[in-house]
Structures are given as C-alpha cells and as structure tokens.
Design a protein around this motif. Sequence first.
Motif, short mmCIF file in Angstrom:
data_model
loop_
_atom_site.label_atom_id
_atom_site.label_comp_id
_atom_site.label_asym_id
_atom_site.label_seq_id
_atom_site.Cartn_x
_atom_site.Cartn_y
_atom_site.Cartn_z
N ASP A 127 0.72 -1.17 -0.20
CA ASP A 127 0.04 0.26 0.15
C ASP A 127 0.46 1.73 -0.52
OD1 ASP A 127 -2.70 -1.63 0.02
OD2 ASP A 127 -2.56 -1.59 2.04
N GLU A 128 2.26 0.99 0.19
CA GLU A 128 3.03 2.62 0.04
C GLU A 128 2.56 3.07 -0.77
OE1 GLU A 128 3.87 -1.17 0.76
OE2 GLU A 128 3.83 -0.15 3.41
N ILE A 129 2.18 2.35 -1.88
CA ILE A 129 2.94 2.64 -3.55
C ILE A 129 1.41 3.80 -3.91
CG2 ILE A 129 0.79 1.17 -4.34
CD1 ILE A 129 2.08 1.29 -7.27
N TYR A 130 0.55 3.99 -2.48
CA TYR A 130 -0.11 5.46 -2.30
C TYR A 130 0.24 7.13 -2.24
CZ TYR A 130 -4.08 1.53 -3.10
OH TYR A 130 -5.25 0.84 -3.06
N ALA A 131 1.25 6.45 -1.29
CA ALA A 131 1.56 7.68 -0.71
C ALA A 131 2.80 8.32 -2.11
CB ALA A 131 3.23 7.20 0.22
N SER A 132 3.37 7.15 -3.06
CA SER A 132 4.31 8.02 -3.65
C SER A 132 3.57 8.73 -4.58
CB SER A 132 4.88 6.91 -4.74
OG SER A 132 3.84 5.70 -5.88
N PHE A 133 1.89 8.09 -5.13
CA PHE A 133 0.83 8.81 -5.85
C PHE A 133 0.57 10.18 -5.59
CE2 PHE A 133 -1.51 4.25 -6.50
CZ PHE A 133 -0.37 4.71 -7.35
N ILE A 134 0.45 10.54 -4.22
CA ILE A 134 0.39 12.06 -3.30
C ILE A 134 1.74 12.95 -3.67
CG2 ILE A 134 0.15 12.77 -1.57
CD1 ILE A 134 -2.35 11.17 -2.45
N GLN A 135 2.75 11.83 -3.23
CA GLN A 135 4.31 12.49 -4.17
C GLN A 135 4.81 12.83 -5.25
OE1 GLN A 135 6.22 9.06 -1.75
NE2 GLN A 135 6.52 10.79 0.02
N ASP A 144 -10.40 2.00 -4.34
CA ASP A 144 -11.71 1.27 -4.14
C ASP A 144 -11.42 0.45 -3.27
OD1 ASP A 144 -13.62 1.06 -6.26
OD2 ASP A 144 -12.87 -0.32 -7.20
N ARG A 145 -10.03 0.80 -2.51
CA ARG A 145 -9.71 0.47 -1.42
C ARG A 145 -9.06 2.21 -0.24
NH1 ARG A 145 -4.28 -1.32 -1.65
NH2 ARG A 145 -5.39 -3.08 0.36
N PRO A 146 -10.56 2.61 0.05
CA PRO A 146 -10.08 3.72 0.73
C PRO A 146 -9.42 4.12 2.29
CG PRO A 146 -12.32 3.44 0.69
CD PRO A 146 -11.37 2.82 -0.01
N ILE A 147 -9.93 3.34 2.62
CA ILE A 147 -8.91 2.89 4.32
C ILE A 147 -7.56 2.51 3.99
CG2 ILE A 147 -8.90 1.45 5.97
CD1 ILE A 147 -12.45 1.06 5.77
N GLU A 148 -6.87 2.02 3.42
CA GLU A 148 -6.29 1.19 3.28
C GLU A 148 -4.76 2.60 2.41
OE1 GLU A 148 -8.41 -2.38 2.57
OE2 GLU A 148 -8.05 -0.48 1.46
N ALA A 149 -4.86 3.09 1.32
CA ALA A 149 -4.59 4.40 1.01
C ALA A 149 -4.75 5.28 1.96
CB ALA A 149 -5.30 5.13 -0.24
N ALA A 150 -5.97 5.89 3.29
CA ALA A 150 -5.75 7.22 3.50
C ALA A 150 -5.07 6.32 5.36
CB ALA A 150 -6.76 6.57 4.85
#
Length: 171
Positions: A127-135, A144-150
């Motif tokens: 799930d660390e990939i979500y941080a890279s999208f923001i960065q 579809d995975r808001p809890i994991e992304a948050a």
Amino acid sequence: TLEEALVWAKGKAPLTVDIKRSVPFEKVIETVRKTESEAYAALISYTFPAAKKLHMLAPDLMLSVTIRNENEIKRLEETDIPWDRVIAFTGVTERSKEFNQALHLKGVFTILGVIGNLDRRAEARGDEIYASFIQNGADILATDRPIEAAQIIKNLSPSKSSKSPYFTHVN
C-alpha cells in the motif's frame, strides 16, 4: 438517492457526482441546489462539450473534468471554463510530476483514478504506493481501497503530502 448522499455528506466529505447518461444535467444541478451542496459537490463531466454545458447551466459549481495531457489542457481552455471551477481527473494511469505541477500552477487540484490497475498493484506490491501517487502530485485518489490508502497517506509529512481534502466518488 443522490439527495440522501448529498445530505449525508454535508460537513463530512466533499463529493464528486457522476451524472449518468439518462439523467438530465438540470435535475442533478437542481438536487445540488435543493440540498445546498454547492460547496462540497463537484459535477463529473466526461467530455468537453458536457463540461461546457454544465458550466453554462451552473457557473458557480465545481466540475471534475478529464485532463490527461497537454492537448486536453488546451481543449479545456477553449471552453472558456475558468480554471478555478475545475478539478482535473488525470485518468487511471499515473501522470508525471511535471504534468501535475503544470495543473497546480493553474490552481487546479488533481484526481488520480487508482480504481482498477493501480489499486490492484497496491494490493499486490504494498500500500506504500499510495504515498508515491501523492508525492508525485496527485491531490485526490479515487480508490476502491480508501481505508488502506488513507492509512498510508496520513503518515506523510505535510511537506510531502497534498493539501487537498479526500474526495469520495458517488455513482
């Protein structure tokens, strides 16, 4: 119903409202106004003519407009929709940091659609990939995975994360 979702979200969550083909724009706009949701409901448009019509009908409302490349930036500018009425949906493929920055320079927040392949990649590789999208410049993730992304995003330092709110996609 849309009305129930708008009432529920008041003070809790900003929404992007997906207008189905069989529903007249006017009816959605009427419901947004009836529920006094103008400040937290952005209307999704999939084409530039649709965005132009929505803006003509409700110039005070925010629009989520698909802008995935330089050509689409130019096409939006041809509609005369002011940038301060636009949230850019940059598609379901990650865009370059430079592209996101070009949109940010126009004062626009970006939505990256991680629904589908990018969510599956996060599930498979971490799930660390979500941080890279923001960065990389995505301000809002449609997932579809808001809890994991948050959980990942909330651990980012303010200097590395977006200043934007989370948006929830309502179909």
